[in-house]
Design an enzyme around this catalytic site. Structure first.
Site, PDB file in Angstrom:
ATOM      1  N   GLU A 146       0.825  -1.214   0.000  1.00  0.00           N
ATOM      2  CA  GLU A 146       0.000   0.000   0.000  1.00  0.00           C
ATOM      3  C   GLU A 146       0.860   1.266   0.000  1.00  0.00           C
ATOM      4  O   GLU A 146       0.652   2.167   0.815  1.00  0.00           O
ATOM      5  CB  GLU A 146      -0.955  -0.009   1.205  1.00  0.00           C
ATOM      6  CG  GLU A 146      -1.928  -1.185   1.181  1.00  0.00           C
ATOM      7  CD  GLU A 146      -3.069  -1.061   2.173  1.00  0.00           C
ATOM      8  OE1 GLU A 146      -2.882  -0.434   3.215  1.00  0.00           O
ATOM      9  OE2 GLU A 146      -4.155  -1.595   1.884  1.00  0.00           O
TER      10      GLU A 146
ATOM     11  N   GLU B 126      -6.878  -7.716  -1.005  1.00  0.00           N
ATOM     12  CA  GLU B 126      -7.346  -7.808   0.386  1.00  0.00           C
ATOM     13  C   GLU B 126      -8.823  -7.470   0.417  1.00  0.00           C
ATOM     14  O   GLU B 126      -9.190  -6.298   0.318  1.00  0.00           O
ATOM     15  CB  GLU B 126      -6.608  -6.819   1.311  1.00  0.00           C
ATOM     16  CG  GLU B 126      -5.187  -7.179   1.628  1.00  0.00           C
ATOM     17  CD  GLU B 126      -4.534  -6.191   2.606  1.00  0.00           C
ATOM     18  OE1 GLU B 126      -5.242  -5.564   3.424  1.00  0.00           O
ATOM     19  OE2 GLU B 126      -3.297  -6.046   2.528  1.00  0.00           O
TER      20      GLU B 126
HETATM   21  C1  GAL Z   1      -4.374  -3.091   5.071  1.00  0.00           C
HETATM   22  C2  GAL Z   1      -2.953  -3.621   5.158  1.00  0.00           C
HETATM   23  C3  GAL Z   1      -2.937  -4.956   5.874  1.00  0.00           C
HETATM   24  C4  GAL Z   1      -3.704  -4.850   7.165  1.00  0.00           C
HETATM   25  C5  GAL Z   1      -5.104  -4.344   6.895  1.00  0.00           C
HETATM   26  C6  GAL Z   1      -5.936  -4.174   8.139  1.00  0.00           C
HETATM   27  O1  GAL Z   1      -4.403  -1.771   4.676  1.00  0.00           O
HETATM   28  O2  GAL Z   1      -2.405  -3.776   3.863  1.00  0.00           O
HETATM   29  O3  GAL Z   1      -1.618  -5.339   6.110  1.00  0.00           O
HETATM   30  O4  GAL Z   1      -3.023  -3.992   8.011  1.00  0.00           O
HETATM   31  O5  GAL Z   1      -5.029  -3.104   6.301  1.00  0.00           O
HETATM   32  O6  GAL Z   1      -6.090  -5.360   8.781  1.00  0.00           O
END
Ligand code: GAL
Length: 743
Positions: A185, A254
C-alpha cells in the site's frame, strides 16, 4: 461481445513444459487484461490469507486443507522480516517461522501461493514487520528514497527470493508461488511525499524485477505501479477499481472478511452476505482474483501484535476462526459462491460483460461467448427485495444481493440467501481441571538497584529497550529538606508525568500511586495525582509499558514511546520542581523476565508461595501452576476474565499479552462493516472485555505436567483462571449439523 485482448502481456515468454526427469510441473505465469494466465490458461482465482506465524506448524496442514475444501486456489501470506532477521545478518526460519515448510505444505495440497515479501507488511504485526534494529542504522529514513533503508530492504528481499529459488518454490521452477508482492500500500505514501516517494518506487520496482523470479509481481493500493507490476485493490469493496493499464488483470488482494480487534475496542464483525456481495460484484465487473484478508487470522503469539493495542487474538471474523475451526455460516456460504463462480469460469474468461439496467437499483452483467454464457443479476437496493425478469424467466433478488447464473438460466447462488445458518462457536469450560497457583511478587525497582543505567533527562523507551521487553523503569530521587515546609497550604503536592505511551504505573517510595493508559487511537497519556513525600530522599519509580509497536505510516524512525516528559511536582513551597532534566536511572525489563520465570528452570530460581498465602489483587505479580492437558484434540484457551493485564506463557512459550480489564467500548456501530450492515447493532463483546479467551495451542502441551506462568500488572485473581475448549457448532461440508459436545 466476445473479444480477446490482442495485446496479451507476456511477462516471461510463453513457455510451459513438463520436466522429463521428474514429475515437477514448471508453470508459466503471465497475465492479460482478463486474468492471470497459468500455463497458457486464463484463470479466475480465489485466494485467502493465512499468515504462517499466527498458528502452529501442527495446525498448518488442517488450515490449508480447510481452505482447499472451502474452494480456494491460492494461499496468500506476508513474510515477516523482524521474525526472520532478529539481529542483522542472523536469520531464523524455524518453528512457526518455517516459511519454506509452510509453502511446501501449500504445494502438497495442490494450491498456489501468493508471497507478499514487502518487506514492509503492516498487518497489525509489531513495527509493521520492520526489525527494530533498523531504526538505529545511522541516517535511516523508512520507506523513502534513503540509501541505508534501501540497502537493508534490498538485502532482505534478495535473501527471501534466493531462499525461495534454492527450494524451487517459484512456479517458474515447479513451485507453488504464482505471484509476489513488493512493498505494501505504498500509493498513499508516495502521493503524500512526492518526489522521494516516486524515486523510491522506481528503485524498488527495478530491484524487484531484477530478482528474476519468473512470475508476476503486484503492488497493492499503488496506482503508480509501473509495468510490469500489477496494481491491485484492497478494501471492503473493489468493484469500481480499475488497474492502471488495460493489459493488467483486475485483482482484489485484500477483501477484509472482518477487521482486527484492539484492546478497548469492540470485536468487529462482517456478515457473510455482505462479504459475498462484495466478491460477486467484483467478479461481475471483470475481476478475476479475489483474496480474503484474512481467511484464517489466527493469534498474535508472544509480543508480535502491533501497537494501537492490537489484541492477541487476530481472529478477524474470518471463515476459519482463530482456533482453526470452520466459522459458519461464513465458510459454507463462501464455498457455495466459489462453486458457482467456477461453474461460470468459462464464460467469465472468454468474454467481457455486457451491462444492462432493467430497473431502479437493478443491474445485469452477461458474459457471453460462442461456447458459454453466465449472468449476474444484482439488486443494489439496501432495503427492498426485487423481482427481475431476465431472458423470459423470473428471479427474486433479496435486498443488497447478487445472483449467479452460470448458464444464464439457473440461479445457483444468491449472496443474501444463506442456506445454513450454522451454530455459534462456544467456549466450554473444562470442568475437571483446576489450577493450584503460586505467586511471586515482582520487585519495584528504585535508584538503589545496582543494575541500572544512569542518564541525564528522559530517554525515549525504544531507544533504551530496543524492544527486548515491553517494560522500562524510569527512576529518580526527589530530595525534600525537612525544614523546607514542603507541603504548601498543607495540601499534597501533585506529580505530573507526560508520556508518549502506552501504559504507566507510578510508584512513590515503593508504593503504587496509580496506573494510566492511552487508547488504541491515541496512546499518549498524562498521569496527575497527589503524592505524599517524606522529608529526605523520596524514590520515584515509573514503570512504562509498551503494548506493541505501531505498524502503519512512513517515518518509523520517528516513532516514540515512553516517558518523554515533562515530569513535574507541583505545589511544593518552592513552587514547581521540574524533574525532566534530572539524573534518571533506567532498568530494562522485569526482574522476572531476566530470571526467565516463564521457563521450567527459571521458575525454580525464586521462592513461590501458594495455598492460603497466595497473593491476589496485587499489581506486578507472577503466578505459576502445573496442569495436565485435557484429553482430546479440540482447541483450548485460557479464560482470563478475573485478570487485568500482562503476559501468559505455557511451557516457556508466550501465548501473548492479556488485557481482559480493557472493556470493549466506543461506538459499537463501528464493529459491523460494509454496506447496509454498517449501522446494525454490535453483536459481540460490547461492554465485555475486548479479549477474554487466549488460545493455548495443543502443540505446546504435554499430556501431563505443563507449566503455566502469568505475569499480572494490574492485580488479578488467578483462582478465576480456567481452561476452556473451543467448539465451533459448525455446519458440516455436506450441510448436516455436527453435534456440539457439551463437556
Ligand atoms: C491493510 C494492510 C494490511 C492490514 C489491513 C488491516 O491496509 O495492507 O496489512 O493492516 O489493512 O487489517
Amino acid at each position: 461481445m466476445w473479444r480477446i485482448n490482442n495485446n496479451v502481456f507476456l511477462l516471461m515468454g510463453l513457455w510451459a513444459f513438463i520436466s522429463s526427469s521428474s514429475s515437477t510441473v514448471f508453470a508459466s505465469v503471465t497475465y492479460d487484461g482478463k486474468s492471470l494466465i497459468i500455463n497458457g490458461q486464463r484463470r479466475i482465482l480465489i485466494s485467502g490469507s493465512i499468515h504462517y506465524p499466527r498458528s502452529t506448524p501442527q495446525m498448518w496442514p488442517d488450515l490449508i486443507q480447510k481452505a482447499k475444501n472451502g474452494g480456494l486456489d491460492v494461499i496468500q501470506t506476508y513474510v515477516f522480516w523482524n521474525a526472520h532477521e532478529p539481529t542483522p545478518g542472523n536469520y531464523y526460519f524455524e518453528g512457526r517461522y518455517d516459511l519454506v515448510g509452510f509453502l511446501k505444505l501449500i504445494q502438497q495440497a495442490g494450491l498456489y501461493a501468493h508471497l507478499r515479501i514487502g518487506p514492509y507488511v503492516c498487518a497489525e504485526w509489531n513495527f509493521g514487520g520492520f526489525p527494530v534494529w533498523l531504526k538505529y542504522i545511522p541516517g535511516i529514513e523508512f520507506r523513502t528514497d534513503n540509501q541505508p533503508f534501501k540497502a537493508a530492504m534490498q538485502k532482505f528481499t534478495r535473501k527471501i527470493v534466493h531462499l525461495m529459488k534454492s527450494e524451487n518454490l517459484f512456479a517458474s521452477q515447479g513451485g507453488p508461488i504464482i505471484l509476489s508482492q513488493i512493498e505494501n500500500e505504498y500509493g498513499p505514501i508516495e502521493w503524500e511525499i512526492g518526489a522521494p516517494g516516486k524515486a523510491y518506487t522506481k528503485w524498488f520496482s527495478r530491484m524487484a524485477v531484477g530478482l528474476n523470479t519468473g512470475i508476476p509481481w503486484v503492488m497493492c493500493k499503488q496506482e503508480t505501479a509501473p509495468d510490469p507490476f500489477i496494481d491491485t485493490c484492497n478494501g471492503f469493496y473493489c468493484e469500481k477499481f480499475k488497474p492502471n493499464n488495460n493489459n493488467k488483470p483486475k485483482m482484489f488482494t485484500e477483501n477484509w472478511t472482518g477487521w482486527y480487534t484492539a484492546f478497548g475496542g469492540p470485536v468487529p464483525y462482517r456478515p457473510v452476505e455482505d462479504l459475498a456481495y462484495s466478491v460477486a460484484r467484483f467478479i461481475q465487473n471483470n475481476g478475476s482474483f479475489v483474496n480474503y484478508y484474512m481467511y484464517h487470522g489466527g493469534t498474535n503469539f508472544g509480543r508480535t501484535a502491533a501497537g494501537l493495542f492490537v489484541t492477541t487474538s487476530y481472529d478477524y471474523d474470518a471463515p476459519i476462526d482463530e482456533y482453526g475451526l470452520i466459522r459458519e455460516p461464513k465458510w459454507s456460504h463462501l464455498r457455495s459462491m466459489h462453486k458457482a463462480i467456477k461453474q461460470a469460469e468459462p464464460a467469465l474468461l472468454s468474454a467481457y460483460p455486457t451491462v444492462t439496467w432493467p430497473g431502479n437499483n437493478l443491474e445485469v452483467h452477461v458474459f457471453e461467448s460462442k461456447t458459454a454464457c453466465a449472468a449476474f443479476l444484482a439488486n443494489y437496493d439496501p432495503k427492498s427485495s426485487a423481482a427481475m425478469k431476465f431472458r423470459n424467466r423470473k428471479y427474486n433478488l433479496p435486498a443488497w444481493s447478487v445472483s449467479i447464473l452460470p448458464d444464464c438460466k439457473t440461479e445457483v447462488f444468491n449472496t443474501a440467501k444463506v442456506l445454513n445458518k450454522g451454530g455459534l462457536a462456544k467456549m466450554i469450560p473444562v470442568n475437571d481441571l483446576s489450577f493450584s497457583w503460586q505467586s511471586y511478587i515482582e520487585q519495584t525497582v528504585t535508584t538503589d538497584d545496582a543494575d541500572t543505567l544512569q542518564m541525564q533527562g528522559m530517554w525515549e523507551q525504544l531507544n533504551v529497550t530496543r524492544d527486548s521487553s515491553d517494560y522500562l523503569w524510569y527512576l529518580t530521587d526527589v530530595n525534600i529538606h525537612s525544614n523546607e515546609g514542603f507541603l504548601k497550604n498543607g495540601q499534597d503536592p501533585i506529580l505530573k508525568v507526560m508520556s508518549a505511551g502506552h501504559v504507566l504505573h507510578v510508584f512513590v517510595n515503593g508504593k503504587l500511586l496509580g496506573t494510566v493508559y492511552g487508547t488504541s487511537n491515541d496512546t499518549r497519556l498524562t498521569f496527575s495525582d497527589g503524592l505524599k513525600l517524606a522529608a529526605g530522599v523520596n524514590k520515584i519509580s515509573l514503570l512504562s509499558v509498551t503494548v506493541g509497536l505501531p505498524n502503519t505510516g512512513l517515518h518509523f524512525e520517528r516513532y516514540s514511546s515512553g516517558v518523554l516528559g515533562p515530569v513535574t511536582i507541583e505545589g511544593l513551597d518552592e513552587g514547581t520542581r521540574d524533574l525532566t532534566e534530572h539524573q534518571w536511572s533506567y532498568k530494562v525489563g522485569l526482574k522476572g523476565e531476566s530470571l526467565s520465570l516463564h521457563t521450567d528452570s527459571g521458575s525454580s530460581s525464586v521462592e513461590w508461595i501458594g495455598g492460603s498465602l497466595l497473593v491476589q489483587k496485587q499489581p506486578l505479580t507472577w503466578y505459576k501452576a502445573i496442569f495436565d492437558a485435557p484429553t482430546g484434540d479440540d482447541p483450548l484457551a485460557f479464560d482470563m476474565k478475573t485478570m487485568g493485564k500482562g503476559e501468559i506463557w505455557v511451557n516457556g512459550q508466550s501465548i501473548g499479552r492479556h488485557w481482559p480489564a480493557y472493556i470493549a467500548s466506543g461506538n459499537c456501530n463501528d464493529c459491523n462493516y460494509g454496506g447496509i450492515f454498517s449501522d446494525s447493532k454490535c453483536v459481540t463483546n460490547c461492554g465485555e472485555p475486548s479479549q477474554r479467551w487466549y488460545h493455548v495451542p495443543r502443540a505446546w502441551l504435554k499430556p501431563t505436567g505443563n507449566l503455566a506462568v502469568v505475569f499480572e500488572e494490574l492485580g488479578g485473581d488467578p483462582t478465576g483462571i480456567s481452561l476452556a475448549r473451543r467448539s465451533s457448532g459448525e455446519v458440516g461440508i455436506n450441510g448436516s449439523l455436527e453435534m456440539v459436545s457439551t463437556v
